[in-house]
Design an enzyme around this catalytic site. Structure first.
Site, PDB file in Angstrom:
ATOM      1  N   CYS A 113       0.807  -1.227   0.000  1.00 20.89           N
ATOM      2  CA  CYS A 113       0.000   0.000   0.000  1.00 20.89           C
ATOM      3  C   CYS A 113       0.839   1.275   0.000  1.00 20.89           C
ATOM      4  CB  CYS A 113      -0.954  -0.003   1.197  1.00 20.89           C
ATOM      5  SG  CYS A 113      -2.060  -1.423   1.217  1.00 20.89           S
ATOM      6  N   HIS A 246      -3.363   7.138   2.536  1.00 15.91           N
ATOM      7  CA  HIS A 246      -3.755   5.856   1.955  1.00 15.91           C
ATOM      8  C   HIS A 246      -5.207   5.569   2.307  1.00 15.91           C
ATOM      9  CE1 HIS A 246      -4.088   1.726   0.931  1.00 15.91           C
ATOM     10  NE2 HIS A 246      -3.927   1.262   2.155  1.00 15.91           N
ATOM     11  N   ASN A 276     -10.104  -0.229  -0.379  1.00 14.07           N
ATOM     12  CA  ASN A 276      -8.647  -0.200  -0.300  1.00 14.07           C
ATOM     13  C   ASN A 276      -8.075  -0.796  -1.585  1.00 14.07           C
ATOM     14  OD1 ASN A 276      -5.934  -0.579   0.237  1.00 14.07           O
ATOM     15  ND2 ASN A 276      -6.229  -1.398   2.285  1.00 14.07           N
TER      16      ASN A 276
END
EC number: 2.3.1.180
Length: 319
Positions: A113, A246, A276
């Site tokens: 990520c 993020h 996500n």
């Protein structure tokens, strides 16, 4: 001093959308449960014949158009991904071929990520060193193919997508990538991982996560890294126009804002609509911020991400 600046932004999300209510038909969950804990309302899922390189190339084309940059002017392509088309060749070289960027060299970066922040830092340094003038930095993921769709603790969180930026050489003192800070700590590798690997067992595996502990580390490390980059550049929270974290979980974004006393209206939030997307989440959020009229020329933004490894980092940029 040479400085790289963001010339254009592009994004791509697959057409197929899976809502929380649709997930509730296959796993024990509900729209209320997911939204309350994550803020996620839906996620985009790639078609079976759609590859990570396809999505990356689609986002890159839009970024090139936005930047008014010709494909022949690209000297470097970096794709941040955990879900490449194949073990090798790199996703970036496949994207290079799809885009016909004959004058570029290309490679992948894998920091889960945090991958896009890592890739931005690498491309920025290539430009500062004079090795290239223009770079494509792409985050692209098909997370749906490494999910256990019966594990409600993970399958509700992730989605597929891609985002890209074009970085170009710029000598203007008041714009561009001002600084980046990267960190990692492999002691936490067993908190967020996949059950497979090329050498480990020859399979891609599925995502496993100790959600509670990862959640706590995310808040702590994102907060600390934001303060670190502010201190490094003699800035205060109020000097920053936008915080692009993020997009993993809206509660993480809310709690970082609360801990650092950041006005919530300065937080860019797009996780609600795509979940996500790992390395794609920050460029997707940037694209949303620009298309919605939030992000404007000369705005100061902090990009901050954390991912498996752990890896984490921040980027300070004036648009």
């Amino acid at each position: 001093m040479k400085r790289s600046t963001i010339l254009g932004i592009g994004s791509y999300l697959p057409k197929k959308i899976v809502t929380n209510d649709e997930l509730a038909l296959t796993v024990e969950t509900s729209d209320e449960w997911i939204v309350k804990r994550t803020g996620i309302k839906q996620r985009h899922i790639a078609e079976n014949n759609e590859m990570t390189s396809d999505m990356a190339a689609n986002a890159a084309r839009l970024a090139l158009t936005d930047a008014c940059v010709h494909k022949d002017d690209i000297g470097l392509i970096i794709v941040a991904t955990t879900t490449p088309d194949r073990t090798f060749p790199s996703c970036a070289t496949i994207v290079q071929d799809k885009l016909e960027c004959k004058n570029a060299f290309a490679f992948d970066i894998q920091a889960v990520c945090s991958g896009f922040v890592y890739a931005i830092s690498i491309a920025d340094n290539f430009i500062k060193s004079g090795q290239v003038n223009t770079a494509l930095v792409i985050g692209a993921e098909i997370m749906s193919r490494i999910l256990d769709w019966q594990d409600r603790s993970t399958c509700v969180l992730f989605g597929d997508g891609a985002g890209a930026v074009v970085l170009g050489n710029n000598s203007e003192k008041d714009s561009g990538i001002i600084s980046t800070i990267l960190h990692s700590d492999g002691a936490f590798c067993d908190l967020l991982y996949t059950t497979g690997g090329t050498a480990y067992n020859g399979h891609a595996g599925t995502i496993c996560m100790n959600g509670t502990i990862v959640f706590e580390h995310a808040i702590e490390k994102l907060s600390a890294s934001i303060l670190e980059i502010l201190d490094q550049n003699d800035l205060e929270i109020n000097d920053v126009d936008w915080f692009v974290l993020h997009q993993a979980n809206i509660r993480i974004i809310e709690l970082v804002a609360r801990r650092l006393k950041i006005p919530y209206e300065k937080m860019v939030v797009s996780v609600n609509w795509h979940g996500n997307t790992s390395a794609a989440s920050i460029p997707l959020a940037l694209s949303y911020a620009k298309s919605s009229g939030k992000l404007k020329k000369h705005d100061i933004a902090i990009l901050a991400a954390i991912g498996g490894g752990f890896t984490w980092g921040t980027c300070l940029v004036r648009i």
